[in-house]
Design an enzyme around this catalytic site. Structure first.
Site, PDB file in Angstrom:
ATOM      1  N   HIS A 165       0.148   0.414 -10.382  1.00  0.00           N
ATOM      2  CA  HIS A 165      -0.663  -0.511  -9.573  1.00  0.00           C
ATOM      3  C   HIS A 165      -1.079  -1.739 -10.392  1.00  0.00           C
ATOM      4  O   HIS A 165      -2.265  -2.041 -10.546  1.00  0.00           O
ATOM      5  CB  HIS A 165      -1.900   0.219  -9.043  1.00  0.00           C
TER       6      HIS A 165
ATOM      7  N   GLU B 262      -2.277   7.997  -4.521  1.00  0.00           N
ATOM      8  CA  GLU B 262      -2.625   7.415  -5.816  1.00  0.00           C
ATOM      9  C   GLU B 262      -3.916   8.017  -6.370  1.00  0.00           C
ATOM     10  O   GLU B 262      -4.867   8.207  -5.604  1.00  0.00           O
ATOM     11  CB  GLU B 262      -2.797   5.901  -5.612  1.00  0.00           C
TER      12      GLU B 262
ATOM     13  N   ARG C 292       0.858  -1.187   0.000  1.00  0.00           N
ATOM     14  CA  ARG C 292       0.000   0.000   0.000  1.00  0.00           C
ATOM     15  C   ARG C 292       0.893   1.237   0.000  1.00  0.00           C
ATOM     16  O   ARG C 292       1.897   1.289   0.720  1.00  0.00           O
ATOM     17  CB  ARG C 292      -0.919   0.015   1.224  1.00  0.00           C
TER      18      ARG C 292
END
Length: 386
Positions: free
Chosen positions: A320, A302, A273
């Site tokens: 990602h 993000e 994360r």
């Protein structure tokens, strides 16, 4: 009043109305829903991230369940709208659910699904790929070639790091962290140091057995060590891969002070994360230490990167994509759809969310169960005995 959004409709006369906020890979998930009398509406809006208002418009006046994405803000407003429309099921097409207010879902009696058990090897493979790419400076070399700068072999051209015999450090030795460690130990004969609150017994046994095999073959055996502290890993490892959960205790787990503890030529990998790393501190550390390298699949804010990160040659950044293998993404879509379908049908919750192979077998009917409901206990949902 919310503006209408564009949709693609499957099985218009279906009894149950299910909405997917994005098109998803594969067709099995679609077929499973329409074979079970669902009218499926897939949002085709050309937006990367749908707003709360967009999703409310999709939900409409009658909706039995929604398949959503981790980029969406699922809080009280959306769960209230879904509940008013008669919906009792929502599933992220993701293992994480930091975008979901589970308390709000509980308040409105909505089951929240996720998709664990299908991302382990795929995510570990990307972490290993970033490790090798950073160590051998592959992105820099590729850009050099494409720019037409190569004039012939040179002794110092893009000299990187050899992995064999070096130490790989793993922070968080759960399923993904352990899979990554096995790949690096067996694939590159690296030594292992790991930190986890719980002992990774199976991982330790694997490395011990592999060390015995190497010794019997006349090679130098690999070693392993469970560190007493995370800082011990940062100080000793040549490559560090982060695999913790994200909570209050792991926010900015890697900060300015901890970056300073790492070796000057260390490599840091994050496929967990984004907020686990203080990204602004990382940018400054990369600027000050040009031989320090990083491979990032996730980011603190993000989809944005902190200023300066994109310009750094010693940073490898990808959007990602840790779960972006065909098999995994199609499996995630199937699990998310079956979470929603199972709740609509009144099925129990599968007994182990990490043992999902029966749901992914395309040659057999999936079990009559919801693969993974994170708030099953709070809602008092029964567990499958299969």
């Amino acid at each position: 009043m919310a503006k209408p959004v564009s949709i693609e409709v499957w099985n218009p006369s279906g009894k149950y109305r299910v909405v997917s906020t994005k098109p998803m890979p594969g067709t099995r998930w679609i077929n499973l829903l329409i074979q079970n009398d669902c009218r499926l509406e897939i949002c085709t809006e050309k937006k990367t991230i749908l707003s709360v208002e967009d999703i409310i418009a999709l939900i409409g006046d009658k909706c039995d369940g929604v398949i959503g994405q981790l980029t969406e803000d699922w809080g009280e407003e959306l769960f209230s709208a879904l509940s008013r429309a008669g919906g009792k099921a929502f599933s992220n097409m993701a293992v994480g659910y930091n975008n979901v207010d589970v308390g709000a879902a509980n308040k409105f009696g909505v089951a929240v699904g996720n998709t664990p058990g299908v991302l382990t090897e795929t995510t570990a493979e990307l972490a290993a790929s970033l490790s090798l790419t950073a160590a051998r400076r592959i992105v820099e070399a590729d850009e050099f070639m494409r720019a037409g700068l190569y004039e012939g072999w040179l002794p110092h051209l893009f000299v990187g790091n050899l992995l064999k015999g070096q130490t790989v450090g793993v922070i968080g030795a759960g399923r993904i962290g352990s899979a990554y460690a096995r790949m690096m130990v067996e694939g590159f004969k690296m030594n292992l140091i790991y930190y986890d609150l719980y002992q990774a017994t199976r991982l330790e046994k694997f490395v011990t057995a592999y060390a015995a095999f190497l010794k019997a073959s006349g090679e130098t055996p690999v070693t392993w060590k469970r560190a007493a502290t995370m800082d011990e890993v940062l100080q000793e490892a040549d490559i560090i891969s982060l695999h913790p959960v994200l909570d209050k205790t792991t926010y900015h787990l890697v900060n300015k002070e901890r970056l300073a503890k790492m070796k000057k030529e260390a490599i840091l990998i994050n496929c967990s994360r984004g907020p686990v790393i203080d990204e602004a501190a990382l940018v400054e550390h990369l600027k000050q230490n040009p031989m320090f390298r990083v491979g990032l699949d996730v980011f603190e804010d993000e989809p944005y990167m902190k200023p300066g990160l994109a310009e750094l040659k010693n940073a490898i950044v990808v959007p990602h994509i840790a779960s972006a293998s065909k098999w995994t993404r199609e499996g995630m879509a199937t699990l998310a759809a079956l979470n929603v379908l199972g709740k609509i049908k009144g099925y129990p919750v599968w007994f182990d969310a990490n043992r999902v192979e029966p749901f992914l077998n395309e040659n057999a009917r999936p079990p009559a169960a919801c693969p993974s409901i994170v708030n099953a206990k709070a809602l008092g949902l029964p567990t499958s005995k299969l």
